[in-house]
Design a protein around this motif. Sequence first.
Motif, PDB file in Angstrom:
ATOM      1  N   LYS A   1      -5.720  -2.427   7.972  1.00 31.93           N
ATOM      2  CA  LYS A   1      -5.278  -4.017   9.019  1.00 31.93           C
ATOM      3  C   LYS A   1      -5.166  -5.034   7.813  1.00 31.93           C
ATOM      4  O   LYS A   1      -5.834  -6.494   8.831  1.00 31.93           O
TER       5      LYS A   1
ATOM      6  N   ASP B   1      -9.730   2.955   1.665  1.00 31.83           N
ATOM      7  CA  ASP B   1      -8.933   2.757   3.152  1.00 31.83           C
ATOM      8  C   ASP B   1      -9.914   2.723   3.814  1.00 31.83           C
ATOM      9  O   ASP B   1     -10.439   3.542   3.962  1.00 31.83           O
TER      10      ASP B   1
ATOM     11  N   SER C   1       0.684  -1.096  -0.200  1.00 33.87           N
ATOM     12  CA  SER C   1       0.013   0.027   0.090  1.00 33.87           C
ATOM     13  C   SER C   1       0.328   1.767   0.142  1.00 33.87           C
ATOM     14  O   SER C   1       2.098   1.038  -0.112  1.00 33.87           O
ATOM     15  N   ALA C   2       0.086   2.642   0.330  1.00 30.20           N
ATOM     16  CA  ALA C   2       0.777   4.098  -0.191  1.00 30.20           C
ATOM     17  C   ALA C   2       1.911   4.240   0.705  1.00 30.20           C
ATOM     18  O   ALA C   2       1.061   3.935   1.931  1.00 30.20           O
TER      19      ALA C   2
ATOM     20  N   ARG D   1       1.355  -1.347   6.806  1.00 32.18           N
ATOM     21  CA  ARG D   1       2.275  -1.817   8.017  1.00 32.18           C
ATOM     22  C   ARG D   1       2.576  -2.807   8.296  1.00 32.18           C
ATOM     23  O   ARG D   1       3.424  -3.563   8.543  1.00 32.18           O
TER      24      ARG D   1
ATOM     25  N   GLY E   1      -2.930   3.113   8.920  1.00 34.10           N
ATOM     26  CA  GLY E   1      -2.263   3.841   9.127  1.00 34.10           C
ATOM     27  C   GLY E   1      -1.600   4.853   8.772  1.00 34.10           C
ATOM     28  O   GLY E   1      -2.590   5.456   7.606  1.00 34.10           O
TER      29      GLY E   1
HETATM   30  C1  LIG Z   1       4.059   5.384   7.278  1.00 37.38           C
HETATM   31  C2  LIG Z   1       2.850   5.956   6.319  1.00 37.38           C
HETATM   32  C3  LIG Z   1       2.238   5.715   5.009  1.00 37.38           C
HETATM   33  C4  LIG Z   1       1.286   6.192   4.526  1.00 37.38           C
HETATM   34  N1  LIG Z   1       1.675   7.695   3.432  1.00 37.38           N
HETATM   35  C5  LIG Z   1       0.538   7.361   2.429  1.00 37.38           C
HETATM   36  C6  LIG Z   1       0.354   7.815   1.031  1.00 37.38           C
HETATM   37  O1  LIG Z   1       1.545   8.444   1.063  1.00 37.38           O
HETATM   38  N2  LIG Z   1      -0.419   7.870   0.668  1.00 37.38           N
HETATM   39  C7  LIG Z   1      -2.124   6.784   1.208  1.00 37.38           C
HETATM   40  O2  LIG Z   1      -2.786   6.703   0.317  1.00 37.38           O
HETATM   41  N3  LIG Z   1      -1.604   6.319   2.245  1.00 37.38           N
HETATM   42  C8  LIG Z   1      -0.572   6.650   2.601  1.00 37.38           C
HETATM   43  N4  LIG Z   1      -0.984   5.540   4.151  1.00 37.38           N
HETATM   44  C9  LIG Z   1      -1.895   4.663   4.451  1.00 37.38           C
HETATM   45  C10 LIG Z   1      -1.929   3.342   3.656  1.00 37.38           C
HETATM   46  O3  LIG Z   1      -1.516   3.303   2.445  1.00 37.38           O
HETATM   47  C11 LIG Z   1      -2.688   2.455   3.910  1.00 37.38           C
HETATM   48  O4  LIG Z   1      -3.888   2.331   3.052  1.00 37.38           O
HETATM   49  C12 LIG Z   1      -3.862   2.308   5.583  1.00 37.38           C
HETATM   50  O5  LIG Z   1      -2.342   2.149   6.433  1.00 37.38           O
HETATM   51  C13 LIG Z   1      -3.748   1.313   5.682  1.00 37.38           C
HETATM   52  O6  LIG Z   1      -2.973   0.040   6.019  1.00 37.38           O
HETATM   53  P1  LIG Z   1      -2.069  -0.721   6.639  1.00 37.38           P
HETATM   54  O7  LIG Z   1      -3.352  -1.076   7.847  1.00 37.38           O
HETATM   55  O8  LIG Z   1      -1.950  -1.834   6.328  1.00 37.38           O
HETATM   56  O9  LIG Z   1      -1.223  -0.032   7.299  1.00 37.38           O
HETATM   57  C14 LIG Z   1       0.577   5.491   4.555  1.00 37.38           C
HETATM   58  C15 LIG Z   1       0.579   4.896   5.863  1.00 37.38           C
HETATM   59  C16 LIG Z   1       1.667   4.514   6.735  1.00 37.38           C
HETATM   60  C17 LIG Z   1       1.473   3.973   7.782  1.00 37.38           C
END
Ligand SMILES: Cc1cc2nc3c(=O)[nH]c(=O)nc-3n(C[C@H](O)[C@H](O)[C@H](O)COP(=O)(O)O)c2cc1C
Length: 543
Positions: free
Chosen positions: A397, A349, A170-171, A419, A354
């Motif tokens: 998540k 999202d 993810s981003a 994450r 995160g």
């Molecule tokens: C350190 C960090 C940086 C992130 N930067 C971006 C970003 O630049 N653009 C975006 O759309 N989402 C961003 N996100 C959100 C993630 O891409 C993702 O959509 C979100 O964290 C849900 O996924 P997860 O639960 O697997 O972390 C970021 C998340 C983290 C933890």
Amino acid sequence: MPLISLIRYSTFAIAVFLAIVLTGLCAAGLIGWGWPLAALLLTALGVYDLVQRRHSVLRNYPIIGHLRFLFEFIRPELRQYFFESDTDSIPFSRQQRAIVYQRAKQQIDARPFGTHFDVYESGYEWLNHSAVPTKQESHDFRVPVGAIAQAGESASSCTQPYSASVFNISAMSFGSLSANAIRALNRGAMLGHFAHDTGEGSISRHHREFGGDLIWEIGSGYFGCRDAEGRFDEERFVANATLEQVRMIEIKLSQGAKPGHGGMLPAAKVTEEIAEARGIAAWSDCISPASHSAFSTPIELLQFIDRLRRLSGGKPVGFKFALGHPWEWFAIAKAMVATGITPDFIVVDGKEGGTGAAPAEFIDRIGTPMRDALVLVHNTLVGLRLRERVRIAAAGKVVTAFDIARAMALGADWCNSARGFMFAVGCIQAQACHTGKCPTGVATQDPQRQKALDPGDKSVRVLNFHRNTLKSLAELVAAAGLSHPSQLEPMHIVQRRSRGEVHSYATVYPRLQPGELLDSEAEPAVYRVFWSMARPDSFRPVT
Ligand SMILES: Cc1cc2nc3c(=O)[nH]c(=O)nc-3n(C[C@H](O)[C@H](O)[C@H](O)COP(=O)(O)O)c2cc1C
């Protein structure tokens, strides 16, 4: 290197000092060889910690870093007192992280003795198995992204569809993550043939080094495709979008953890490299406005998607959002019908997602959780007979194969994890991302700290995490008697309401029938209340 950061080397420095002094005293016959030997062994351990490549924490905290593994070994709970701020505010449980670490390190992720879940607790969920399980030959599950325009349709056509893995990175921007973390993630994606989303910080030299597939994300800052005033710049867009490595383009409307909240990378963190990638001046505040300037209505959003698809030479173009007001999503859907333009994909999202940093209220209280938003987006597209044309991705998540299976049963075509892959490159959830003092070199721009993360070693962990998670997904799909995760339906998942009450997801998340929104008012309350408030030419509700 500032004096303060030398503290983490202080244990090693003390060991070296003691080794020299004590050896001297021993050589002078003033003391026995016991203590000098101990000090020499400690020094040797410190040297080993600094040169080994597998454990980032030990490279950043030679000798003292071993305390973490000691605590992990004796009483995992103790570890949280010393290394993690507050037990009940950690987003991912120890069990969830353990699964990721084991899969990333190719360690046996089977567990003895049985589940740690209380299966009679309200909220417990499971996948039903079949009496006739199938045999899975491959775990390389993929989904084609990019719809060919129907005859007579004015919309641009996706002439370069992408075969996406059902699990991608993810981003996360270069800036919120270190250069070495970006390199490890992208090399892992290259090795595993899955996609790596750039995040709104655009494409850096570290994304380009290993050539892993990229999803180029364009946020309200238009980094990598902006003019001197920060507005969208077509020429710069074409230069990046036509790179072979860029497989899809994603417009970021919002992010679950901080929807409606722009971002700012403080000047101190805007290094030359970050500035180069973003097309901004170095060492000056880098602002991401809360909303876009290239469009301001649902129809204009779709026209912008259409324009980017043409300018990129027909690559799949979509958008990422966290669901806010339902009428705003319905307005985008109505604009699809009104214009005949559809995005090739939508990334949903979840609120539980995160971020590198955001205010507490945004992290805790704004935005819709992933599953509810996913069901609404899926149902709306089915209700408008547009589902065939638009792929849906889910994030929030998703770290285990069951998380992927559940999201795909609710309507996702693939899942993204941020994450989860951070854990794979060594994140220990120290929750220090916003301080620049990440102990494992993942979320920092400190050149010394990020040296601890070895991209060669960590990229293999990224590959392993991805592959072993999909292998586990293949086993789940086979156990359920299916042959591809896209066959998962709400009827396959069950949720416990109370000790004596369980419900199939089919009743918890009712589905709309194809076309149900075109000729009648759909039953679920959210449609009855908000559908008529939505208009394709504005995000504002009809009141
Ligand atoms: C350190 C960090 C940086 C992130 N930067 C971006 C970003 O630049 N653009 C975006 O759309 N989402 C961003 N996100 C959100 C993630 O891409 C993702 O959509 C979100 O964290 C849900 O996924 P997860 O639960 O697997 O972390 C970021 C998340 C983290 C933890």
